[in-house]
Design a protein around this motif. Sequence first.
Motif, PDB file in Angstrom:
ATOM      1  N   GLY A  50       0.816  -1.199   0.000  1.00  0.00           N
ATOM      2  CA  GLY A  50       0.000   0.000   0.000  1.00  0.00           C
ATOM      3  C   GLY A  50       0.848   1.245   0.000  1.00  0.00           C
ATOM      4  O   GLY A  50       2.010   1.220  -0.404  1.00  0.00           O
ATOM      5  N   ASP A  51       0.234   2.324   0.437  1.00  0.00           N
ATOM      6  CA  ASP A  51       0.891   3.625   0.447  1.00  0.00           C
ATOM      7  C   ASP A  51       1.210   4.060   1.862  1.00  0.00           C
ATOM      8  O   ASP A  51       0.471   3.761   2.802  1.00  0.00           O
ATOM      9  CB  ASP A  51      -0.033   4.687  -0.189  1.00  0.00           C
ATOM     10  CG  ASP A  51      -0.281   4.434  -1.661  1.00  0.00           C
ATOM     11  OD1 ASP A  51      -1.014   5.228  -2.285  1.00  0.00           O
ATOM     12  OD2 ASP A  51       0.262   3.443  -2.198  1.00  0.00           O
ATOM     13  N   LYS A  52       2.303   4.807   1.978  1.00  0.00           N
ATOM     14  CA  LYS A  52       2.658   5.429   3.250  1.00  0.00           C
ATOM     15  C   LYS A  52       3.076   6.854   2.952  1.00  0.00           C
ATOM     16  O   LYS A  52       3.960   7.078   2.133  1.00  0.00           O
ATOM     17  CB  LYS A  52       3.793   4.666   3.928  1.00  0.00           C
ATOM     18  CG  LYS A  52       4.235   5.280   5.263  1.00  0.00           C
ATOM     19  CD  LYS A  52       5.379   4.496   5.860  1.00  0.00           C
ATOM     20  CE  LYS A  52       5.858   5.141   7.153  1.00  0.00           C
ATOM     21  NZ  LYS A  52       7.019   4.419   7.727  1.00  0.00           N
ATOM     22  N   GLU A  53       2.417   7.792   3.623  1.00  0.00           N
ATOM     23  CA  GLU A  53       2.660   9.197   3.327  1.00  0.00           C
ATOM     24  C   GLU A  53       3.368   9.876   4.491  1.00  0.00           C
ATOM     25  O   GLU A  53       3.084   9.621   5.661  1.00  0.00           O
ATOM     26  CB  GLU A  53       1.319   9.897   3.050  1.00  0.00           C
ATOM     27  CG  GLU A  53       1.439  11.314   2.552  1.00  0.00           C
ATOM     28  CD  GLU A  53       0.089  11.904   2.164  1.00  0.00           C
ATOM     29  OE1 GLU A  53      -0.721  11.194   1.539  1.00  0.00           O
ATOM     30  OE2 GLU A  53      -0.163  13.077   2.509  1.00  0.00           O
ATOM     31  N   ASP A  54       4.306  10.760   4.137  1.00  0.00           N
ATOM     32  CA  ASP A  54       5.008  11.560   5.139  1.00  0.00           C
ATOM     33  C   ASP A  54       5.321  12.908   4.510  1.00  0.00           C
ATOM     34  O   ASP A  54       6.275  13.022   3.736  1.00  0.00           O
ATOM     35  CB  ASP A  54       6.285  10.859   5.597  1.00  0.00           C
ATOM     36  CG  ASP A  54       7.008  11.616   6.705  1.00  0.00           C
ATOM     37  OD1 ASP A  54       8.081  11.161   7.151  1.00  0.00           O
ATOM     38  OD2 ASP A  54       6.507  12.678   7.137  1.00  0.00           O
ATOM     39  N   GLY A  55       4.479  13.882   4.816  1.00  0.00           N
ATOM     40  CA  GLY A  55       4.673  15.194   4.217  1.00  0.00           C
ATOM     41  C   GLY A  55       4.499  15.142   2.714  1.00  0.00           C
ATOM     42  O   GLY A  55       3.491  14.636   2.206  1.00  0.00           O
ATOM     43  N   ARG A  56       5.503  15.619   1.995  1.00  0.00           N
ATOM     44  CA  ARG A  56       5.421  15.599   0.525  1.00  0.00           C
ATOM     45  C   ARG A  56       5.811  14.261  -0.078  1.00  0.00           C
ATOM     46  O   ARG A  56       5.740  14.088  -1.295  1.00  0.00           O
ATOM     47  CB  ARG A  56       6.336  16.708  -0.032  1.00  0.00           C
ATOM     48  CG  ARG A  56       5.903  18.117   0.336  1.00  0.00           C
ATOM     49  CD  ARG A  56       6.774  19.168  -0.364  1.00  0.00           C
ATOM     50  NE  ARG A  56       8.179  19.102   0.040  1.00  0.00           N
ATOM     51  CZ  ARG A  56       9.170  18.718  -0.767  1.00  0.00           C
ATOM     52  NH1 ARG A  56       8.920  18.347  -2.004  1.00  0.00           N
ATOM     53  NH2 ARG A  56      10.410  18.715  -0.332  1.00  0.00           N
ATOM     54  N   PHE A  57       6.236  13.331   0.747  1.00  0.00           N
ATOM     55  CA  PHE A  57       6.717  12.045   0.262  1.00  0.00           C
ATOM     56  C   PHE A  57       5.666  10.948   0.463  1.00  0.00           C
ATOM     57  O   PHE A  57       5.030  10.871   1.509  1.00  0.00           O
ATOM     58  CB  PHE A  57       7.993  11.632   1.005  1.00  0.00           C
ATOM     59  CG  PHE A  57       9.144  12.580   0.815  1.00  0.00           C
ATOM     60  CD1 PHE A  57       9.407  13.573   1.745  1.00  0.00           C
ATOM     61  CD2 PHE A  57       9.971  12.490  -0.296  1.00  0.00           C
ATOM     62  CE1 PHE A  57      10.465  14.455   1.570  1.00  0.00           C
ATOM     63  CE2 PHE A  57      11.035  13.361  -0.478  1.00  0.00           C
ATOM     64  CZ  PHE A  57      11.276  14.344   0.460  1.00  0.00           C
ATOM     65  N   THR A  58       5.514  10.106  -0.551  1.00  0.00           N
ATOM     66  CA  THR A  58       4.657   8.928  -0.448  1.00  0.00           C
ATOM     67  C   THR A  58       5.421   7.728  -0.979  1.00  0.00           C
ATOM     68  O   THR A  58       5.904   7.747  -2.111  1.00  0.00           O
ATOM     69  CB  THR A  58       3.359   9.088  -1.255  1.00  0.00           C
ATOM     70  OG1 THR A  58       2.609  10.189  -0.750  1.00  0.00           O
ATOM     71  CG2 THR A  58       2.503   7.821  -1.155  1.00  0.00           C
TER      72      THR A  58
END
Lengths: 115, 110
Positions: B54-62
């Motif tokens: 799946g996806d993991k988001e951190d600020g502008r980063f995915t």
Amino acid sequence: DTAVSQTPKYLVTQMGNDKSIKCEQNLGHDTMYWYKQDSKKFLKIMFSYNNKELIINETVPNRFSPKSPDKAHLNLHINSLELGDSAVYFCASSQDWGSLQETQYFGPGTRLLVL
Amino acid sequence: QKEVEQNSGPLSVPEGAIASLNCTYSDRGSQSFFWYRQYSGKSPELIMSIYSNGDKEDGRFTAQLNKASQYVSLLIRDSQPSDSATYLCAVNNRGNQFYFGTGTSLTVIP
């Protein structure tokens, strides 16, 4: 305070010489590593130590010998330096061995140039 | 076949655009995946880790992981010139050995 430090930062030497690179971490980590990064940016693990004991010893010439006097230090000694040893050598550390979620923290690197 | 493969680039994107970096790995049993950023002359620094599909988001980063396809990617939204660097994909396999890709060079054009 620097988490993972290496000395020297730059090392220029002649073929055939013997040299050492030192690494120290003040993070309280149990595991330390040496990597070699070539001119094409390929980062390849050389050695890994956990609690002063050798865990990983990749296919590396036996001219390279790591030594870990204690958990916080991992030094790399290189005998009979060759032109192909020119690269950037990075030391790294991680909290533990065996956890697949370990994050590695890298030192600033030692730029070795063999003439 | 290398353990971890990345397109070496260079990849150029205009400022404000989305940069997409891709990585494939060979060991189907690999468990942990990391993206490191390396500025020229500096050491790698961790920017994202991902362990499940799946996806993991951190600020502008995915970070995106697809274990079935053995594929991991990094998206950088609203790219900034300061994002210009080499991005290294790393995989921790079942033997707890870290394998790095050769990196993708990203340039964000102002």
